[in-house]
Design a protein around this motif. Structure first.
Motif, mmCIF file in Angstrom:
data_model
loop_
_atom_site.group_PDB
_atom_site.id
_atom_site.type_symbol
_atom_site.label_atom_id
_atom_site.label_comp_id
_atom_site.label_asym_id
_atom_site.label_seq_id
_atom_site.Cartn_x
_atom_site.Cartn_y
_atom_site.Cartn_z
ATOM 1 N N THR A 223 0.831 -1.208 0.000
ATOM 2 C CA THR A 223 0.000 0.000 0.000
ATOM 3 C C THR A 223 0.866 1.260 0.000
ATOM 4 O O THR A 223 0.552 2.249 -0.686
ATOM 5 C CB THR A 223 -0.925 -0.001 1.233
ATOM 6 O OG1 THR A 223 -1.697 -1.211 1.244
ATOM 7 C CG2 THR A 223 -1.867 1.191 1.209
ATOM 8 N N GLN A 224 1.964 1.217 0.747
ATOM 9 C CA GLN A 224 2.874 2.369 0.749
ATOM 10 C C GLN A 224 3.488 2.565 -0.631
ATOM 11 O O GLN A 224 3.632 3.718 -1.104
ATOM 12 C CB GLN A 224 3.977 2.160 1.800
ATOM 13 C CG GLN A 224 3.500 2.320 3.232
ATOM 14 C CD GLN A 224 4.603 2.047 4.238
ATOM 15 O OE1 GLN A 224 5.505 1.253 3.970
ATOM 16 N NE2 GLN A 224 4.520 2.687 5.402
ATOM 17 N N TYR A 227 0.946 4.122 -2.734
ATOM 18 C CA TYR A 227 0.752 5.528 -2.376
ATOM 19 C C TYR A 227 1.857 6.397 -2.961
ATOM 20 O O TYR A 227 1.624 7.519 -3.435
ATOM 21 C CB TYR A 227 0.716 5.662 -0.851
ATOM 22 C CG TYR A 227 0.769 7.076 -0.373
ATOM 23 C CD1 TYR A 227 -0.317 7.937 -0.521
ATOM 24 C CD2 TYR A 227 1.934 7.575 0.244
ATOM 25 C CE1 TYR A 227 -0.250 9.241 -0.081
ATOM 26 C CE2 TYR A 227 2.013 8.880 0.693
ATOM 27 C CZ TYR A 227 0.900 9.713 0.524
ATOM 28 O OH TYR A 227 0.975 11.016 0.970
ATOM 29 N N VAL A 237 -3.018 3.792 3.469
ATOM 30 C CA VAL A 237 -1.819 3.478 4.259
ATOM 31 C C VAL A 237 -2.170 3.456 5.738
ATOM 32 O O VAL A 237 -1.720 2.572 6.490
ATOM 33 C CB VAL A 237 -0.707 4.512 3.971
ATOM 34 C CG1 VAL A 237 0.504 4.242 4.863
ATOM 35 C CG2 VAL A 237 -0.316 4.489 2.503
#
Length: 492
Positions: A223-224, A227, A237
């Motif tokens: 997810t990071q 992002y 996040v």
């Protein structure tokens, strides 16, 4: 000398006749003979007739060895722990000491069948004086010595069975104490087995949570990355990080619970908690198949029911002991020895003496004390008979409770397994949708939480089934040799 011989020849046949009559009278015993209190237990268990494969009626084998029932779980670590418990548990040691005390009481009661023999030797010095007109003169005084060597025999003939009823009561109490020892040992073994099984279930929960944390950390990293390239938002996040930390907190929370189970196991084995540690191991517990047996067999197998029944027998014998107080007691006694004022002449014919004869004693009036004792003994028996019936009914209820619990839990586990499979499939699909950018991470987190709860519920349900199986074995009075092989326990 001739008269003494004639007296002896005439006395011996009479004494023999008297002893024979006493022995004949001693063949009876007042009070009711014991019969087990009646109780209708039914012909079969309500919850144990063919609902679950592997549960089958067992032939009554009240004399069969219960064996090492915990071995049905096929766990060498558990086997070793129970062996140490059997050797070092302090509650079992206390119950064993109580049983030895009860055996001592039996030996004490049996001593009433035998005569009491005593012996003594003594020397006294005495004096007397005749004063004149209040004078303190010792001119008329005399001082002499007295030497004696005596022996005595006394025997209370058990005409009315008081001693026999006392022995009967003591033996029944000792049998109850032995059953208490069995119940204590079974209870301690069950407590250790249940604690150990719950600890292993916690280990499996811990393994699941740690594996889930590792998976969530990978999702957080993904997810990071999304992002950073602008594909996912900052909220995703935050949700992913929250998911990791909350799951890690759940894993940490299990540590104190596991520690308490370890401490309990140590104390059950007679050790200080600081001296015991149990490392985690791969989950491989077994679900046993337990033959249920007939309701009537329960009354013969459960040690607590047996103890209650033996106490009823002991109370019944005490009725006879109380009733025997209404009848006269017959005591046969004999005394003899030597008595003389000169030590050198102590063991001579003129110094000898003897006495022999029976004695009857009967209480004429005691203000109702004997009647009160009989009433008390009868009430005590009624109380113990009721306690026996209640113990048997409680045992039957426990068996029925655990039978229906295990049956329903098996059905619940089948449904839970389907729910778990659906949760895993739903998680797989939502993760694919997230990777394709069709949903946000909050949707993934919701499905993740549902799947994790399903996994944990499945493990908890398995643990509950294992604990319930121990409860059923204990409710049935212990294990059986020759049990069917255990089936491997599965959480999914």
């Amino acid at each position: 000398m001739m008269r003494t011989k004639q007296f002896s020849n005439a006395f011996l046949p009479r004494a023999a006749a008297t002893l024979a009559l006493c022995a004949l009278l001693g063949a009876c015993a007042v009070g009711p003979d014991y019969q087990r209190p009646a109780l209708d237990v039914g012909e079969a268990y309500k919850e144990g007739q063919g609902e679950v494969p592997g549960w089958k009626p067992a032939q009554p084998r009240d004399g069969a060895d219960r064996g090492a029932w915990w071995k049905v779980y096929d766990d060498p670590v558990l086997d070793g722990l129970v062996d140490r418990l059997n050797a070092s548990n302090q509650t079992i040691a206390q119950a064993e000491a109580n049983y030895r005390q009860a055996l001592g009481l039996v030996r004490g009661a049996r001593s009433g069948f035998y005569p009491t023999v005593g012996a003594g030797a003594g020397m006294t010095r005495a004096g007397s004086g005749n004063g004149q007109g209040g004078s303190s003169s010792s001119s008329g005084s005399s001082v002499y010595n007295q030497y004696s060597l005596t022996g005595s025999v006394s025997w209370e003939v058990d005409v009315w069975g008081r001693v026999r009823r006392s022995v009967e009561s003591s033996e029944a109490s000792a049998a109850a104490s032995l059953a208490d020892l069995g119940a204590t040992r079974l209870s301690a073994q069950a407590a250790l087995a249940q604690t150990y099984l719950q600890l292993r279930v916690l280990d499996e929960q811990k393994r699941l949570l740690d594996a889930t944390v590792a998976a969530y950390e990978k999702s957080l990293q993904l997810t990071q990355n999304r992002y950073e390239v602008g594909v996912a938002g900052q909220a995703d996040v935050a949700v992913a990080r929250t998911q990791v930390e909350s799951t890690r907190a759940q894993s940490i929370d299990l540590d104190w619970q596991r520690g308490q189970y370890e401490h309990a196991i140590a104390v059950l084995m007679g050790q200080a908690p600081s001296q015991f540690a149990l490392p985690p191991k791969v989950f491989g517990l077994k679900l046993p198949q337990i033959p249920v047996g007939l309701p009537s067999e329960l009354l013969e197998r459960r040690p607590d029911v047996a103890a209650a029944e033996r106490r009823a027998a002991a109370a019944n014998a005490q009725i006879g002991v109380a009733q025997a107080a209404w009848f006269p007691s017959l005591m046969l006694s004999a005394d003899g020895g030597f008595r003389n004022g000169e030590f050198a002449e102590l063991l001579t014919a003129p110094a000898r003496f003897w006495s022999l004869g029976p004695a009857l004693a009967l209480t004429i009036f005691d203000g109702g004390a004997r009647e009160a004792q009989v009433e008390q003994a009868r009430a005590s028996y009624d109380a113990q008979a009721a306690a026996y019936r209640q113990a048997a009914l409680t045992g039957l209820r426990e068996v029925e409770d655990y039978l229906i619990q295990l049956r329903v839990m098996e059905q619940e586990q089948i449904v839970q397994r389907r729910a778990l499979e659906s949760a895993r499939e739903s998680l797989r699909l939502i993760q694919n949708q997230y990777k394709a950018g069709l949903v946000d991470y909050l949707s993934v987190a919701v499905v993740d939480a549902t799947a994790l709860n399903s996994e944990r519920n499945a493990i908890s349900l398995l643990g509950n089934r294992l604990v319930a199986s121990v409860n059923l074995i204990v409710a049935l009075g212990g294990g059986w040799d020759g049990l069917p092989p255990a089936e491997t326990a599965r959480a999914d």
